[in-house]
Design an enzyme around this catalytic site. Structure first.
Site, PDB file in Angstrom:
ATOM      1  N   ASP A 249      41.546  51.107   6.940  1.00 15.89           N
ATOM      2  CA  ASP A 249      40.141  51.490   6.889  1.00 15.89           C
ATOM      3  C   ASP A 249      39.925  52.537   7.989  1.00 15.89           C
ATOM      4  O   ASP A 249      40.807  52.801   8.817  1.00 15.89           O
ATOM      5  CB  ASP A 249      39.222  50.267   7.041  1.00 15.89           C
ATOM      6  CG  ASP A 249      37.836  50.541   6.454  1.00 15.89           C
ATOM      7  OD1 ASP A 249      37.511  51.720   6.196  1.00 15.89           O
ATOM      8  OD2 ASP A 249      37.068  49.584   6.256  1.00 15.89           O
TER       9      ASP A 249
HETATM   10  C1  BGC Z   1      34.378  51.426   5.133  1.00 18.82           C
HETATM   11  C2  BGC Z   1      35.217  51.540   3.886  1.00 18.82           C
HETATM   12  C3  BGC Z   1      35.142  52.948   3.352  1.00 18.82           C
HETATM   13  C4  BGC Z   1      35.587  53.909   4.441  1.00 18.82           C
HETATM   14  C5  BGC Z   1      35.623  55.356   4.002  1.00 18.82           C
HETATM   15  C6  BGC Z   1      34.662  52.525   6.130  1.00 18.82           C
HETATM   16  O1  BGC Z   1      33.737  52.540   7.170  1.00 18.82           O
HETATM   17  O2  BGC Z   1      34.582  50.152   5.713  1.00 18.82           O
HETATM   18  O3  BGC Z   1      34.775  50.603   2.938  1.00 18.82           O
HETATM   19  O4  BGC Z   1      35.911  53.065   2.202  1.00 18.82           O
HETATM   20  O5  BGC Z   1      34.709  53.786   5.527  1.00 18.82           O
HETATM   21  O6  BGC Z   1      34.364  55.874   3.860  1.00 18.82           O
END
Ligand code: BGC
Length: 713
Positions: A249
């Site tokens: 993530d």
């Molecule tokens: C989130 C993810 C997301 C990623 C990219 C993160 O802050 O937890 O779910 O896919 O950002 O935007």
């Protein structure tokens, strides 16, 4: 891979981002990094010229010629926005998830996005958690069906088709169990619980062919998921046989320093690589440290090759080596008629009718309605969380849907936005209410109040919505509360003031027309709760498939706080496992949802009082539509294993069927129970089916139903 340099291999593990707002020419440094093979993927490149140019450089100018893959959070629609995922789960229909995902992929791939960071498959038992809006709900069985629908919808039938979008099962794992519903917080899950409740939707995603996974931000039992060898190696690779790639993530590799398991970013990279984390999102710990780690022998070349092979395999499967470019001939197919129809259909089927007294709904013809409330004409808010590309100008609000209808008496927001505490618009709203036959109050939460990093400790209606509702109710006019929100909202203070409550979640682009059709009875609200609805936030976490405990709550011995004698001597007073003030029942159980008709369940029957693991038991029930209109019921089957080696939940959803019934019609609904429905993971971490007594309920939700028992020999 044999021809790739160490730098090129490391390059494949790097996902870079550009801001969607960058205008003008592509920065030269970025182009050069692609030319040198220092990037494997990009996120959020929303300028199609950039997409085309970066891909051209990767394929034609880099030494390896390996294509890039472009990613974006396309969660519940790209341009045409569908209800938020918890609303999609409320449809109890994996076909809706499949359709929503397919349409999202058709729209999103037209601008070059071939990879979405969805579906989010985190089981969520706590409505304070802002990301419950994005979740599949609290149930592993329902969540698994949704997982399959989403993955198959995004990826389509042919991965090499230009409209196929790689799915990403996220966040692996346990993110929804963050302590106290506080986002990013500590997660403690014992292993059988992990395997029985949190893992099934992810298993379903692997089985459906999900090409990628995302590691969660959180720790699980002391080790962050991003560096967790048990989760990423043993469970995901060895047991589930996942052969796609895992992306971190956002910055979750370097956040292992904050977690306190790595002293610096280099050690964080080492932990992640050794756990089998294939690609790093945004932070550059791999890019800056993997070379040294390999040279120092801390990360083996074999390990690095494993990561790179996983990434390349996905690119190969998607046909990117043969056809790396966006299909420019396919003009952007946004907001097609059938996309909007599907979005409206999903919204109708996601809406859950929680209360309907005196049959105030559907609004009778000839009645005039007053549209009031902060969400009655809030085009941005009805789209919900994670709608980067949704355009509020395309939203059709309840006001727009009603204003030319014969029902329409007028509109007054009453409040400027959901958190508003000003009472300056009350007078106008009350005057309008007095002139109408029925008040439709559209309340709830703005989009930004749920979603990532937006957990709430108090989940009542924000601002002064309760006060305005009470004043409107005092007019004596029937009042319908329509909630648009990213989570269940506690309405204990207000429910007796209103005649009907309809949960519409954040319904998306077509929220207005869907609400018009539901409120006026053109269609029925089709949803059933995918999560338990609390009376108060203090009951959280709250879920139907809980354990019995040694002192299960018992209504016959329950002593309410107001009934405790003053000066009572220290004793349990007969109280069991519950709150003396909030009791032990939710406001509405999992699976609950009314229709515009009524149903009666009779004659539950099982094909035998016993079964063996080789046999199938048939349980049937008769369901009658006792109302006066055609309607559909979601008939739910729950099982309880009375004695296990480990304690077992009081009920578990194992199957359900939606049945359509004409007024007065009766149908027999049958379910087949096999050993799979009785299996669970016990303390040996093995899936077992243990002989003994079982109970089965067939009913309309997790707290009702007819019961039969059988013995597994
Ligand atoms: C989130 C993810 C997301 C990623 C990219 C993160 O802050 O937890 O779910 O896919 O950002 O935007």
């Amino acid at each position: 891979m044999a021809d790739m340099t160490l730098e090129e291999k490391i390059g494949q593990t790097a996902m870079r981002g550009t801001s969607s707002r960058v205008k003008g020419a592509l920065p030269e440094a970025l182009k050069q990094s692609v030319r040198e093979g220092r990037a494997g993927a990009f996120l959020n490149v929303m300028n199609t010229d950039y997409v085309d140019e970066l891909q051209r450089i990767a394929v034609e100018e880099s030494a390896s010629g390996i294509p890039l893959i472009f990613a974006r959070d396309i969660i519940h629609g790209f341009k045409t926005i569908f209800p938020i995922p918890i609303g999609i789960s409320a449809t109890w229909d994996e076909e809706i998830a499949r359709t929503a995902a397919r349409i999202s992929a058709i729209e999103g791939t037209s601008v070059g996005i071939r990879w979405t960071f969805a579906p989010m498959l985190d089981i969520a038992r706590d409505s304070r958690w802002g990301r419950i809006a994005e979740s599949v709900g609290e149930d592993p069985y329902l969540g698994s069906l949704m997982a399959r629908g989403y993955v198959e919808g995004f990826q389509g039938n042919d991965l090499t088709d230009p409209t196929s979008m790689a799915a990403c099962a996220k966040h692996f794992i346990g993110y929804g169990a963050a302590e106290g519903g506080r986002d990013y917080n500590t997660v403690v899950i014992h292993e059988p619980l992990l395997r029985n409740v949190y893992l099934p939707p992810f298993t379903a995603a692997v089985d459906a062919g999900a090409l990628t996974f995302m590691s969660a931000f959180n720790e699980v039992n002391g080790m962050p998921a991003t560096g967790n060898q048990f989760l990423l190696k043993q469970v995901l690779r060895d047991e589930l046989a996942f052969n796609g790639f895992v992306v971190s993530d956002w910055n979750s590799v370097i956040e292992m320093v904050s977690h306190g398991v790595a002293r610096d970013k280099k050690q964080a990279a080492e932990l992640a690589a050794k756990a089998g984390l294939d690609m790093e999102m945004t932070s550059q710990a791999y890019e800056k440290n993997l070379k040294a780690l390999v040279e120092e022998g801390k990360v083996s070349m074999e390990q690095l090759d494993f990561l790179v092979a996983n990434i390349l395999r996905v690119k190969l499967k998607m046909g990117l080596f043969d056809n790396p470019y966006r299909d420019k001939d396919r003009s952007a197919k946004f907001y097609q008629k059938e996309h909007l129809e599907a979005s409206k259909d999903a919204a109708v089927k996601s809406m859950v009718l929680l209360k309907n007294e005196e049959e105030v709904l559907p609004v009778a013809s000839g009645k005039k309605v007053a549209l009031i409330g902060p969400l009655s004409d809030a085009p941005h808010e009805q789209l919900g969380t994670w709608t980067f590309d949704g355009e509020k100008d395309k939203s059709v609000t309840p006001l727009q849907a009603f204003k030319n209808a014969v029902y329409f008496a007028g509109h007054s927001n009453g409040m400027a936005y959901s958190r508003d505490t000003s009472e300056s618009m009350y007078e106008e709203a009350l005057a309008l209410a007095n002139s109408a036959d029925v008040i439709l109050f559209f309340g709830g939460e703005e989009a930004i109040l749920s979603g990532e990093a937006h957990s709430r400790a108090n989940i009542d209606l924000p601002g002064k919505q309760e006060k305005l509702i009470k004043k409107l109710a005092a007019t004596g006019k029937p009042i319908v509360l329509v909630i648009m929100a990213g989570r269940p909202i506690t309405i204990t203070n207000i429910i007796d003031e209103v005649d009907a409550v309809l949960m519409a979640w954040h319904p998306g682009t077509m929220g207005g027309p869907a609400l018009y059709e539901v409120l006026t009875g053109v269609q029925e609200p089709g949803g059933r709760l995918p999560v338990t609805w609390p009376k108060t936030a203090g009951q959280m976490p709250l879920y139907y498939n809980h354990k019995n405990t040694g002192r299960p709550a018992d209504s016959s011995s329950f002593v309410h706080i107001n009934d405790i004698p003053v000066g009572a001597w220290q004793s349990s007073l007969g109280n069991e496992s519950h709150y003396i003030d909030a009791g032990f029942t939710p406001h509405f159980p999992f699976g609950y949802g009314l229709t515009y008709s009524d149903f009666r369940y009779t004659n539950i029957n099982s094909s035998s009082p016993t079964m063996t693991v080789e046999e199938t038991l048939e349980v049937s029930v008769e369901v009658t539509n006792t109302g006066d209109r055609q309607s559909s019921e979601v008939v739910q089957l729950y099982i309880r294993d009375l004695v296990g080696t480990l304690t077992r939940p009081v009920r578990e959803l194992k199957d359900f069927k939606r049945v359509d019934l004409e007024a007065g019609e009766t149908k027999t609904v049958s379910f087949q129970i096999t050993k799979q429905d009785l299996a669970y993971v016990n303390h040996t971490m093995k899936t077992v089916v243990e002989p003994g007594d079982f109970e089965v309920w067939v009913g309309p939700n997790a707290m009702e139903g007819l019961k039969v028992a059988f013995e597994l020999k």
